[in-house]
Structures are given as structure tokens and as C-alpha cells.
Design a protein around this motif. Structure first.
Motif, PDB file in Angstrom:
ATOM      1  N   ASP A   1       0.869  -1.171   0.000  1.00 53.23           N
ATOM      2  CA  ASP A   1       0.000   0.000   0.000  1.00 53.23           C
ATOM      3  C   ASP A   1       0.912   1.228   0.000  1.00 53.23           C
ATOM      4  O   ASP A   1       1.387   1.666   1.050  1.00 53.23           O
ATOM      5  N   VAL A   2       1.182   1.766  -1.166  1.00 53.79           N
ATOM      6  CA  VAL A   2       2.099   2.892  -1.285  1.00 53.79           C
ATOM      7  C   VAL A   2       1.352   4.189  -1.026  1.00 53.79           C
ATOM      8  O   VAL A   2       0.318   4.457  -1.633  1.00 53.79           O
ATOM      9  N   GLU A   3       1.865   4.969  -0.092  1.00 51.70           N
ATOM     10  CA  GLU A   3       1.339   6.311   0.162  1.00 51.70           C
ATOM     11  C   GLU A   3       2.363   7.303  -0.361  1.00 51.70           C
ATOM     12  O   GLU A   3       3.551   7.187  -0.091  1.00 51.70           O
ATOM     13  N   CYS A   4       1.879   8.281  -1.109  1.00 54.97           N
ATOM     14  CA  CYS A   4       2.781   9.242  -1.742  1.00 54.97           C
ATOM     15  C   CYS A   4       2.125  10.612  -1.737  1.00 54.97           C
ATOM     16  O   CYS A   4       1.075  10.800  -2.365  1.00 54.97           O
ATOM     17  N   SER A   5       2.719  11.548  -1.018  1.00 54.10           N
ATOM     18  CA  SER A   5       2.134  12.884  -0.894  1.00 54.10           C
ATOM     19  C   SER A   5       3.200  13.941  -1.135  1.00 54.10           C
ATOM     20  O   SER A   5       4.402  13.681  -1.021  1.00 54.10           O
ATOM     21  N   LEU A   6       2.730  15.133  -1.455  1.00 54.43           N
ATOM     22  CA  LEU A   6       3.625  16.244  -1.770  1.00 54.43           C
ATOM     23  C   LEU A   6       3.529  17.312  -0.692  1.00 54.43           C
ATOM     24  O   LEU A   6       2.442  17.817  -0.400  1.00 54.43           O
ATOM     25  N   ASP A   7       4.669  17.652  -0.075  1.00 45.75           N
ATOM     26  CA  ASP A   7       4.722  18.689   0.953  1.00 45.75           C
ATOM     27  C   ASP A   7       4.748  20.066   0.309  1.00 45.75           C
ATOM     28  O   ASP A   7       5.090  20.213  -0.872  1.00 45.75           O
ATOM     29  N   PRO A   8       4.420  21.100   1.095  1.00 42.55           N
ATOM     30  CA  PRO A   8       4.485  22.475   0.564  1.00 42.55           C
ATOM     31  C   PRO A   8       5.867  22.856   0.046  1.00 42.55           C
ATOM     32  O   PRO A   8       5.991  23.710  -0.837  1.00 42.55           O
ATOM     33  N   ASP A   9       6.929  22.253   0.614  1.00 37.46           N
ATOM     34  CA  ASP A   9       8.275  22.573   0.149  1.00 37.46           C
ATOM     35  C   ASP A   9       8.691  21.735  -1.061  1.00 37.46           C
ATOM     36  O   ASP A   9       9.860  21.698  -1.437  1.00 37.46           O
ATOM     37  N   ASN A  10       7.716  21.063  -1.680  1.00 34.42           N
ATOM     38  CA  ASN A  10       7.931  20.235  -2.872  1.00 34.42           C
ATOM     39  C   ASN A  10       8.778  19.001  -2.603  1.00 34.42           C
ATOM     40  O   ASN A  10       9.535  18.539  -3.466  1.00 34.42           O
ATOM     41  N   SER A  11       8.611  18.444  -1.408  1.00 37.02           N
ATOM     42  CA  SER A  11       9.226  17.156  -1.094  1.00 37.02           C
ATOM     43  C   SER A  11       8.195  16.060  -1.314  1.00 37.02           C
ATOM     44  O   SER A  11       7.064  16.151  -0.827  1.00 37.02           O
ATOM     45  N   LEU A  12       8.592  15.032  -2.048  1.00 40.15           N
ATOM     46  CA  LEU A  12       7.709  13.914  -2.312  1.00 40.15           C
ATOM     47  C   LEU A  12       7.956  12.846  -1.259  1.00 40.15           C
ATOM     48  O   LEU A  12       9.037  12.243  -1.204  1.00 40.15           O
ATOM     49  N   ASN A  13       6.976  12.639  -0.378  1.00 40.05           N
ATOM     50  CA  ASN A  13       7.119  11.694   0.727  1.00 40.05           C
ATOM     51  C   ASN A  13       6.456  10.366   0.358  1.00 40.05           C
ATOM     52  O   ASN A  13       5.263  10.305   0.077  1.00 40.05           O
ATOM     53  N   ILE A  14       7.250   9.305   0.378  1.00 41.34           N
ATOM     54  CA  ILE A  14       6.785   7.985  -0.049  1.00 41.34           C
ATOM     55  C   ILE A  14       6.974   7.003   1.097  1.00 41.34           C
ATOM     56  O   ILE A  14       8.024   6.999   1.756  1.00 41.34           O
ATOM     57  N   SER A  15       5.983   6.174   1.342  1.00 38.39           N
ATOM     58  CA  SER A  15       6.115   5.136   2.373  1.00 38.39           C
ATOM     59  C   SER A  15       5.256   3.932   1.995  1.00 38.39           C
ATOM     60  O   SER A  15       4.264   4.062   1.288  1.00 38.39           O
ATOM     61  N   PHE A  16       5.675   2.779   2.484  1.00 36.95           N
ATOM     62  CA  PHE A  16       4.896   1.563   2.272  1.00 36.95           C
ATOM     63  C   PHE A  16       5.374   0.501   3.242  1.00 36.95           C
ATOM     64  O   PHE A  16       6.446   0.598   3.843  1.00 36.95           O
TER      65      PHE A  16
END
Length: 866
Positions: free
Chosen positions: A514-529
Motif C-alpha cells: 500500500d504505497v502512500e505518496c504525498s507532496l509537501d508544501p516545500d515540494n518534497s515527495l514523501n513515499i512510504s509503504f
């Protein structure tokens, strides 16, 4: 006294020796009797089929077949072993050493000679030597001639046709009379003969039946199903893909079910036995997500009583009756349908005489064939009376040549036996009126063509569209060459059949990651699974790469593994526009301990790299995207648990979310580039229009009481996932393509009709003194643990070493009320810190290979209450 003890020890040793030799005698006797039984029952099978079924589960085999084996093979071997054991004991006890020696030599000589003679006959009968030799030879034939459906364009007609596909067990053209190309003086399948002659069997003007030739690897039921829907054979040991815990069946092939599923077809496979026998359920589930209507389904849905068992499950008379009910149900839905069924009454040995059978012929098998012919004809006549028939193609095909040991023994050896084949109501006519030479491998592309599809190049798999004028492989090379080449090893074939337990397709299909992928306001792509553990491969490292829509590598990095086995990575995307992030590509690679790298995740062309569990967060992201058109359609129900916060998030797109507090209502929302549509109704909703770039769209929504379906079509391609809740498709106006398709099911928050953390209970009992752990898994009635044929296992690790995996499997037990639960006893945890132990639990369906439920916990066993 000492001599007595020595004598006693010697006697015990000799008795143990007799026991050991008796066991060996039994094994060799069983091998001999089994080969004799096999040769008597199966005269037409091949070594390749034997290898397949030795590597596939036997569960679901007819009780008649198993009973016959026990009586004629197992029982004689047991009796011989008992007589051998008793005789040796008596002769030893009476100290008849000379007689014992002579008898032993004679008995073993007879056994070994019998085994050699039987083994030689067995090898000659089934071509064992030929098979072994073929497996030492490499051939590029399959690789040179195979055409993947991924590599050619398949165009469906504007109005998609339904498909009714009837596999007839062991049905051949042979059973017809000589006047129509059969091999008998009489026609025991006159109705089937009439259907084939009046419709399409590619006989041209010959006036004779014309079925497909059966090649190596297509000559038993599972192989026939694969050959006719994938255009490839089953070659020997590839059958291990059908074993109980396999993840997929031919994951490298794109088959008929895949093509129809991508075209929006509703699909069902029906048979009168248990579908997991031979891997049938696994195949149809993993290629097209068919609904499986088998003996188990029939029992669970009250079509037959619990425990009902006739022949291989339930008889064909019931099968055709159930088929009518299911076809009517499927025809009432919006989607085109593919209904596929497999008969069984004509299975060897001698078939099943049902009440409909008549006493027309001297041979029971002929009477059963005649009965099947009448039932099929009546079923086709019923189909012709239905309103959907005009838009339906019917295919009737034998699965393989009969394995009945004596029915065809009188046929001239020069007679070429072919499968029965017939197409009724095809969408086109053949380009040539010549009689075609073909194999059952050609049926795959021919089926699609009969439904009105145009196939670029006229070929799929190893098959050729018989409606075209392109030559088949058998017309090009001849049958003997093809049959010889298909029996050889093929590196290319192995890449189709083998399954990488860490491949992206399997990880997605099985619901491991279950890959979660979100974009922070500072344009960091945070990925976890979490949950990458799949199979026995040990993960050494994981890395991620992010690419722009144009394919440029923007950022990459290595994942960190936390103590609780969550992999995480943050990628700095710099000044990459949020729009490019939304439409970009994320790839995740895992390297195992042997240094092999696996692509475990990639978002496809119609899916965004960004993944949000919360619909509110997703709506916020969509609102920041420019030049996008967002389509929303509800299926079933979307108002329950629809909060004001969710409604407000719709407002970011300019929508009021008018389905709020309207249970089971239909809902359509379309916004973007001058388009603004929003509607809610108790009835089905349908909106059509044209996008600014000229592409046409059609959106349909039906709540539970209005049809329970939804679709979001752009240029006749349906992109909606058609799941309960909000189905959302995002269209990029600049590139004219769909860039994301998701769904949010709010109803699941209140309905626990599937396994969840609230319905599954895991109890621990830790013995601190012994360092052992007992685990019991139970579930309330909504968890549906009972009757699901689950394979439950867990991985254990120490948080100090999160890369370490220890896999243990649970056993299934049943309580006094008949409910199933899962138990693990005396798990040795010495070396682990009981104050912090990590465990991941997986509930995998043995029927589908899918992960039905999984959970990850970090627990202090010293604080757990038993």
C-alpha cells in the motif's frame, strides 16, 4: 543373561530390517500398480500432462477416480506388502533361513522384473523418453512466433458484443458419422454436427466438420483452457504455477480475459466441479477477475444443497439451468458480458449417465455424448430466443481429445482426430472460403475476431485469426514440426510462465503493498509503504526514482527501513511544478540478497504518482491542478459517512457535493475548462458531451436502487474503476489523456462485511519460562474466516534487525459451532526481546492468490493478556 540381551537386540534389529524392506517393497509395488492402473484408465495422456498434475493440487479430483485408484492400485500394493511382511516374519520366527533367503530373492526378482517391464511399457505409452529428451533441447520457436496482445492494436466495434463460450469436456468431431467427417458408422452427436455445419467451423465448401488439432501442451483440460484463451501451451513443470499458494498463472501473458476486462466486460466462469482443481480458478481470477461459479459457489448461494456431490460435483443438467439464470442476470447489466462454462458429464471413464440420457447405443460413453449434444443444442436454442442474442457470439469448443481408454480404440490409425469447434452468430465472415488447417491455439484471436474485433497483424499468442486470410502456424510449418518444437524447452516461454514474487504486477494484483505518496508544501515527495515481504526472497535494499511526464529522471534515493518495517523516502523535487508531479511516474526497486533487482511498483499511464487515503486531501490536490477536467460518478452508495469536511473539500473544485445526506442516490460531477455539471437523483444519471480538445465523454451513475453501476467513458473507453462510492477520473486537457483514476468508498467505515482490524482478533499466549508463543486468530461473523480456504502466515522480526524475516504458517481448526480459526503453537522466540516483537499477518486466499487481509503489529508480549 547377557547372551539373552544380545539375542533380543539382534531380533529387534532384524525386525526393523524387515520393516524397512517392507516399506521399500510397498513403495515399489505401488509404483508398479499405479503405472498399470494409469495405463488402463488413461490411454491418451502425455508425459507433459503427468508432470503438470504432479505439480498441481489434486484437490477436486473426482471421487470415482480416486476410489478406483485406491481399489485397483493402492489396495493391491498394501496387500502385497502385508503378505510380504507376514511371510518374512513367519519364516524368520520358524528359523527357516534357507527358505527365507530363497523366497526373498524370488519375490524381489519378480518385483524388480515387473517394475522394469511395467516401467518400459509406461515410458513407451506416454513418451517419457521423448519428453525427457525434448526437455534437454532448446527451441526458439515460441519466442519467434509469439505475439503479445500488448504489442498489437485490438479495436472493438462501436457496440461491443457479448460472448458465450461453452467448453465441452472431451468433445471431438470424431464422434460424428463418416458422412460428416467423423470416424463412426453412426453419428452420436447429430445436434452438434448440425450446429457446426450450419454455422462456422472454417470447413469451407468441404462439407465435413473441421475442428482444431491438439498439440503437445494443449491436450488436457487446464492446458486446453490456456491454449484457447492465451494461444500458448502448458509445458510440463510450469504447472507448479497452479499449486495452492501460487500468486498467478502465466503472469507474463495477456490473455482473452485480460483483453475483455480492459474493454469493460463483466466476466464469469462456471463449472460443475471445484474450480481450483488444476489451477482453473487461479487462472481466470488473475486474468480478467472472473466471477467463479463452481461447486463451492453453488453450495454457498443455495443452488445445490450442502454436501451435494454427483460425478465431479454437480451434473450438466444443473449446469445449463444455472447458466441460464446467470446469463440473464449478466445481460440485465450495463456492461457487455463474457460467460464461459465447462461441462463435465462427458469426462472419462465412460461419462456420467444422467436422467436425461437415453439408451440409444450399445456403449455408455456414446449415450452420454448423445445426451450432451442434445443439451447443448437446447441451450443454444434458448439463447437464440433471448433479446440479447443479436449482439451475442456463441462459441462451442471441445477442450481436448477424449482420454477414455477404449472408446476410440477401433478408429483407423490414419484418421486425424480433431476437437469439436463451432462459432454461432459471429460478427464477420471469413475472408477466404478455403478449408482451414488450424490448432486450438488459433482459437484465441479467432474468438476476439468473431466478436467484431480488428486485430493488427491477425495474430495473438501462437494463434492466427481464422476469419483472416493470414496462414496459421500449422499451414506454414505443418503439424509435426509444431508439435515437436512445442515440446522443447523455451527460454522465452519460461519468461511467460514464471512469476517473480516481487514484480510490480504481482505486488499490485495481490494487494501486498500500500504505497502512500504525498507532496509537501516545500515540494518534497514523501513515499512510504509496508508489506513488501512476498515469498522467500530476502530484501537487501530498496530505492525510488521519480520521472517527469516527459520521462526525465527528476530525483532518486534509497528508502530507509524503520523498526516497524515501514519503508520511507523523501525526494526533493526542487522547482518541479505540482502538475508535473501529479502526472509523473514513480518507480520503486527492491534488490534481494542475491543481488537481483526487482521493479516492485510503478504507477501506470492512467494513475497518478500521488496517493492519498483521505478524499479531502485528494480534492485539495485536484483543486491545485490547472488544465484538468475532473469526472466524478457514484456507484451504489456515497452519502454514508460523508462529512461536512468532505463536502467542503468538493467546494474547492466548485462542487456542492449535492449527494450529501442522500442515501443510495446517483451522483455526477464534472468540472474543468468551461464545463460544470453536478446532479443527484434517485434514478440513473447519464451525461454526454465533448471536451474542448474534441474528445467525447459519457458519464453514468447509478445508486444501489437505480442499477448499482457507474462508468466514465472517454472516446468509448471506460476509465472508472466501477467500485462502490466516489469514482474519480482526472483528464489532462493539455496532453489529452487520463492521468488518474481512483475511488473512495466511505461506506466501508461503517460496514465490516470484510476482514478488518475490528473483526479479526489476534490473541497471544507467551510462555516466558520456555520462550515460546501461542497465537490464536479468531473473527466475528462479519470477518468471514469460515469457508474461505485461507492460507494464513506471518513474518516475525526483531525491531533491532528489521531486515530479518522469519515466516511461520498457521494451521486451520474448527470449533464446536463449526467456525474456523487459525492457530500457531509453540513458536520459539528465544533470541527475541519479548518486550518488543514485530509481526505481520497475511490472510491469502488459496483460491485466488489475493491477500484478503493483512495487519502489522509491534507488541510487548509480557503485557499481553492470554
Amino acid at each position: 543373561m547377557r547372551r539373552d540381551k544380545v539375542k533380543k537386540k539382534i531380533n529387534i534389529g532384524k525386525i526393523l530390517g524387515i520393516v524397512f524392506t517392507t516399506i521399500l517393497f510397498f513403495i515399489l509395488s505401488l509404483a508398479c500398480t499405479s503405472m498399470i492402473w494409469c495405463m488402463d484408465v488413461w490411454r491418451e495422456i502425455t508425459a507433459s500432462e503427468i508432470v503438470f498434475h504432479l505439480t498441481a493440487p489434486l484437490t477436486g479430483t473426482s471421487t470415482d477416480v480416486l476410489g478406483d485408484f485406491f481399489v485397483r492400485a493402492l489396495a493391491p500394493a498394501v496387500i502385497l506388502a502385508i503378505v510380504y511382511f507376514v511371510a518374512r516374519l513367519i519364516l524368520r520366527y520358524k528359523d527357516r533361513l534357507k527358505a527365507l533367503k530363497i523366497t526373498t530373492i524370488a519375490v524381489w526378482a519378480v518385483l524388480v522384473l515387473s517394475l522394469l517391464i511395467t516401467g518400459f511399457r509406461f515410458c513407451m505409452r506416454y513418451g517419457v523418453i521423448k519428453y525427457i529428451v525434448s526437455q534437454t533441447m532448446e527451441s526458439d520457436f515460441i519466442g519467434d512466433n509469439y505475439v503479445s496482445a500488448d504489442d498489437v492494436k485490438i479495436t472493438f466495434p462501436e457496440k461491443k458484443r457479448n460472448l458465450v463460450y461453452i467448453y465441452l469436456e472431451s468433445m471431438e468431431d470424431t464422434y460424428s458419422d463418416r458422412a460428416h467427417g467423423g470416424a463412426f458408422d453412426y453419428d452420436c452427436i447429430p445436434e452438434l454436427t448440425e450446429l457446426a455445419m450450419d454455422n462456422q467451423c472454417f470447413a469451407g465448401d468441404s462439407g465435413y466438420l473441421n475442428g482444431g488439432r491438439v498439440t503437445t501442451g494443449t491436450d488436457f483440460t487446464m492446458a486446453a483452457l490456456v491454449a484457447q484463451t492465451a494461444g500458448i501451451p502448458i509445458n510440463g513443470g510450469i504447472g507448479n504455477a497452479a499449486t495452492s499458494f501460487a500468486d498467478s498463472f502465466y503472469p507474463g501473458a495477456v490473455v482473452l480475459g485480460d483483453v475483455l476486462a480492459d474493454a469493460g466486460y463483466n466476466q464469469m466462469f462456471m463449472c460443475g466441479s471445484v474450480a481450483y482443481f488444476g489451477g482453473r480458478e487461479l487462472y481466470f481470477r488473475s486474468h480478467g477477475d472472473y466471477t467463479i461459479f463452481d461447486q463451492t459457489y453453488a453450495e454457498e448461494h443455495d443452488f445445490i444443497p450442502k454436501g451435494y456431490n454427483v460425478w465431479w460435483g454437480y451434473e450438466d443438467e444443473k449446469l445449463f439451468d444455472f447458466a441460464k439464470q446467470m446469463i440473464l442476470e449478466m445481460a440485465s447489466e450495463e456492461e457487455p458480458f463474457n460467460f464461459t462454462m465447462l461441462t463435465a458429464d462427458t469426462h472419462f471413464e465412460d461419462g456420467y449417465l444422467c436422467p436425461l440420457c437415453q439408451d440409444e447405443f450399445d456403449d455408455q460413453y456414446a449415450n452420454v455424448m448423445a445426451c450432451s449434444s442434445r443439451q447443448v443444442y437446447a441451450f443454444v436454442e434458448w439463447l437464440k430466443q433471448q433479446p440479447f442474442y443479436e449482439d451475442t457470439t456463441i462459441i462451442i469448443s471441445g477442450d481436448h481429445l477424449t482420454m477414455d481408454s477404449d472408446f476410440c480404440k477401433s478408429i483407423d490409425t490414419d484418421y486425424v482426430r480433431t476437437n469439436y469447434f463451432c462459432i454461432i452468430n459471429p460478427a464477420k465472415e471469413p475472408e477466404t472460403n478455403d478449408r482451414r488447417e488450424y490448432t486450438t491455439l488459433d482459437i484465441y484471436p479467432t474468438t476476439l475476431s468473431s466478436m467484431g474485433c480488428d486485430i493488427q497483424g491477425d495474430r495473438l499468442g501462437l494463434g492466427t485469426d481464422l476469419f483472416s486470410s493470414s496462414p496459421t502456424l500449422i499451414e506454414q510449418y505443418g503439424f509435426d514440426l509444431i508439435d515437436t518444437e512445442l515440446a522443447k524447452k523455451s527460454t522465452f516461454y519460461d519468461t511467460i510462465g514464471q512469476f517473480d514474487p516481487l514484480s510490480a504486477g504481482i505486488m499490485k494484483r495481490l494487494r501486498y503493498m500500500d504505497v502512500e505518496c504525498s507532496l509537501d508544501p516545500d515540494n518534497s515527495l514523501n513515499i512510504s509503504f509496508w508489506g513488501i515481504e512476498n515469498g522467500n526472497l530476502v530484501i537487501d535494499s530498496v530505492r525510488g526514482e521519480f520521472y517527469s511526464p516527459s520521462g526525465e529522471l527528476i530525483a532518486s534515493g534509497d528508502f530507509c527501513l524503520s523498526r516497524d518495517k515501514v519503508y520511507s523516502l523523501s525526494l526533493d523535487l526542487g522547482d518541479t511544478p505540482a502538475r508535473d508531479v501529479f502526472t509523473g511516474t514513480l518507480k520503486i526497486f527492491a534488490t534481494d540478497s542475491e543481488g537481483t533487482e526487482h521493479l516492485v511498483y510503478i504507477n501506470d499511464d492512467n494513475t497518478s504518482a500521488l496517493k492519498y487515503d483521505s478524499i479531502e486531501d485528494y480534492m485539495e490536490v485536484l483543486s491545485s491542478m490547472e488544465d484538468m477536467t475532473v469526472f466524478i460518478a457514484v456507484r451504489d452508495e456515497a452519502s454514508l459517512n460523508l462529512t461536512e469536511e468532505i463536502r467542503d473539500s468538493f467546494g474547492l473544485l466548485g462542487l456542492e457535493c449535492t449527494v450529501f445526506d442522500k442515501f443510495h442516490n446517483s451522483y455526477v460531477g464534472i468540472v474543468g475548462d468551461g464545463i460544470h455539471i453536478e446532479d443527484t437523483s434517485e434514478m440513473m444519471l447519464n451525461y454526454q458531451g465533448t471536451l474542448p480538445d474534441g474528445h467525447e465523454y459519457e458519464v453514468t451513475s447509478a445508486g444501489f436502487d437505480a442499477g448499482n453501476c457507474c462508468s466514465i467513458e472517454i472516446d468509448d473507453t471506460d476509465y472508472a474503476l466501477n467500485r462502490r462510492g466516489f469514482n474519480i477520473v482526472t483528464y489532462d486537457n493539455l496532453t489529452s489523456r487520463v492521468v488518474d483514476t481512483v475511488y473512495y468508498d466511505l461506506y466501508l467505515k461503517s460496514v465490516t462485511s470484510i476482514m478488518s482490524d475490528e473483526t479479526v482478533n489476534i490473541d497471544y499466549d507467551y510462555d516466558e519460562a520456555q520462550g515460546t508463543l501461542d497465537v490464536t486468530i479468531t473473527g466475528d461473523r462479519k470477518a468471514i474466516l469460515t469457508g474461505k480456504n485461507l492460507y494464513v502466515y506471518m513474518y516475525v522480526w526483531s525491531p533491532d534487525d528489521p531486515t530479518g524475516n522469519r515466516k511461520v504458517v498457521f494451521t486451520r481448526e474448527t470449533d464446536s459451532e463449526g467456525s474456523e480459526y487459525y492457530v500457531l503453537k509453540d513458536l520459539d522466540l528465544n533470541g527475541y526481546d519479548p518486550r518488543e516483537v514485530g509481526m505481520m499477518f497475511f490472510f491469502k486466499s488459496q483460491d485466488t492468490g489475493l491477500i484478503d487481509y493483512k495487519i502489522k503489529v509491534m507488541t510487548n508480549l509480557l503485557q499481553q493478556e492470554g
